[in-house]
Structures are given as C-alpha cells and as structure tokens.
Design a protein around this motif. Structure first.
Motif, PDB file in Angstrom:
ATOM      1  N   LYS A  82       0.708  -1.224  -0.088  1.00 34.18           N
ATOM      2  CA  LYS A  82       0.100  -0.069  -0.098  1.00 34.18           C
ATOM      3  C   LYS A  82       0.962   1.417  -0.145  1.00 34.18           C
ATOM      4  N   PHE A  83       2.034   1.156   0.860  1.00 34.54           N
ATOM      5  CA  PHE A  83       2.886   2.388   0.980  1.00 34.54           C
ATOM      6  C   PHE A  83       3.587   2.556  -0.469  1.00 34.54           C
ATOM      7  N   ILE A  84       3.814   1.540  -1.087  1.00 33.13           N
ATOM      8  CA  ILE A  84       4.531   1.653  -2.473  1.00 33.13           C
ATOM      9  C   ILE A  84       3.655   2.163  -3.413  1.00 33.13           C
ATOM     10  N   LEU A  85       2.624   1.884  -3.375  1.00 30.97           N
ATOM     11  CA  LEU A  85       1.613   2.430  -4.390  1.00 30.97           C
ATOM     12  C   LEU A  85       1.159   3.737  -4.324  1.00 30.97           C
ATOM     13  N   ILE A  86       1.054   4.049  -2.909  1.00 33.83           N
ATOM     14  CA  ILE A  86       0.719   5.360  -2.623  1.00 33.83           C
ATOM     15  C   ILE A  86       1.859   6.524  -2.901  1.00 33.83           C
ATOM     16  N   GLY A  87       2.943   5.901  -2.543  1.00 33.59           N
ATOM     17  CA  GLY A  87       4.244   6.620  -3.058  1.00 33.59           C
ATOM     18  C   GLY A  87       4.473   6.898  -4.475  1.00 33.59           C
ATOM     19  N   GLY A  88       4.247   5.748  -5.220  1.00 34.80           N
ATOM     20  CA  GLY A  88       4.410   5.924  -6.591  1.00 34.80           C
ATOM     21  C   GLY A  88       3.330   6.773  -7.269  1.00 34.80           C
ATOM     22  N   LEU A  89       2.066   6.711  -6.772  1.00 29.56           N
ATOM     23  CA  LEU A  89       0.836   7.519  -7.482  1.00 29.56           C
ATOM     24  C   LEU A  89       1.397   9.156  -7.002  1.00 29.56           C
ATOM     25  N   SER A  90       1.831   9.364  -5.969  1.00 22.09           N
ATOM     26  CA  SER A  90       2.101  10.779  -5.443  1.00 22.09           C
ATOM     27  C   SER A  90       3.280  11.230  -6.141  1.00 22.09           C
TER      28      SER A  90
ATOM     29  N   ALA B  23       4.115  10.186  -9.228  1.00 23.82           N
ATOM     30  CA  ALA B  23       3.405  10.478 -10.550  1.00 23.82           C
ATOM     31  C   ALA B  23       2.950  11.815 -10.675  1.00 23.82           C
ATOM     32  N   TYR B  24       2.123  12.034  -9.762  1.00 25.67           N
ATOM     33  CA  TYR B  24       1.365  13.291  -9.642  1.00 25.67           C
ATOM     34  C   TYR B  24       2.216  14.569  -9.670  1.00 25.67           C
ATOM     35  N   VAL B  25       3.145  14.439  -8.779  1.00 26.58           N
ATOM     36  CA  VAL B  25       4.103  15.569  -8.697  1.00 26.58           C
ATOM     37  C   VAL B  25       4.997  15.924  -9.968  1.00 26.58           C
TER      38      VAL B  25
ATOM     39  N   ASP C 228       3.301  19.971 -16.489  1.00 27.75           N
ATOM     40  CA  ASP C 228       2.295  20.942 -16.695  1.00 27.75           C
ATOM     41  C   ASP C 228       2.745  22.273 -16.613  1.00 27.75           C
ATOM     42  N   GLN C 229       3.534  22.599 -15.493  1.00 32.47           N
ATOM     43  CA  GLN C 229       3.882  24.040 -15.174  1.00 32.47           C
ATOM     44  C   GLN C 229       4.975  24.437 -16.069  1.00 32.47           C
TER      45      GLN C 229
END
Length: 66
Positions: A30-38, A40-42, A48-49
């Motif tokens: 779960k922590f690996i998935l959340i870390g990967g998603l965050s 990718a979002y950053v 985009d910026q």
C-alpha cells in the motif's frame, strides 16, 4: 499449507504469524503504491507547469516579432 501439529495452541500461533506477515506485506505494498502515485502526480504537475511557462514564452516571442 498443511501443518502437522497436534497442539492447537501452536497451530493458532503459527496461523497468527502467517496472518501478521501477510498484513505487513499488504501494508508495504500500500505504501509503495501510494508513494508511486504521489510521485507521478508531482511529476505531472511539474511538467504541466513547465509547459505553461514554455507556451507563455512562445506567445511573447510571437507578439514581439509581429
């Protein structure tokens, strides 16, 4: 898994250990998935910026050349 133990208390302890190991693995996943998603979002926000700054600079250059 077939366990050949005659003591029910020992069977229960082994079962709890297996469940605890599984829960720890799931929490790590779960922590690996959340870390990967965050991450990718950053990275997406950064790109985009960067693209918006690049497009603004191109618009200024086009306005200056006309």
């Amino acid at each position: 898994i077939s366990l050949q133990f005659s003591n029910p208390l020992l069977i229960r302890k082994v079962w709890y250990l297996i469940m605890i190991k599984t829960l720890i693995k799931l929490k790590m996943l779960k922590f690996i998935l959340i870390g990967g998603l965050s991450a990718a979002y950053v990275f997406k926000r950064y790109c985009d910026q960067k693209n918006t700054l690049k497009s603004k600079n191109e618009k200024k250059i086009l306005l200056l050349t006309q």
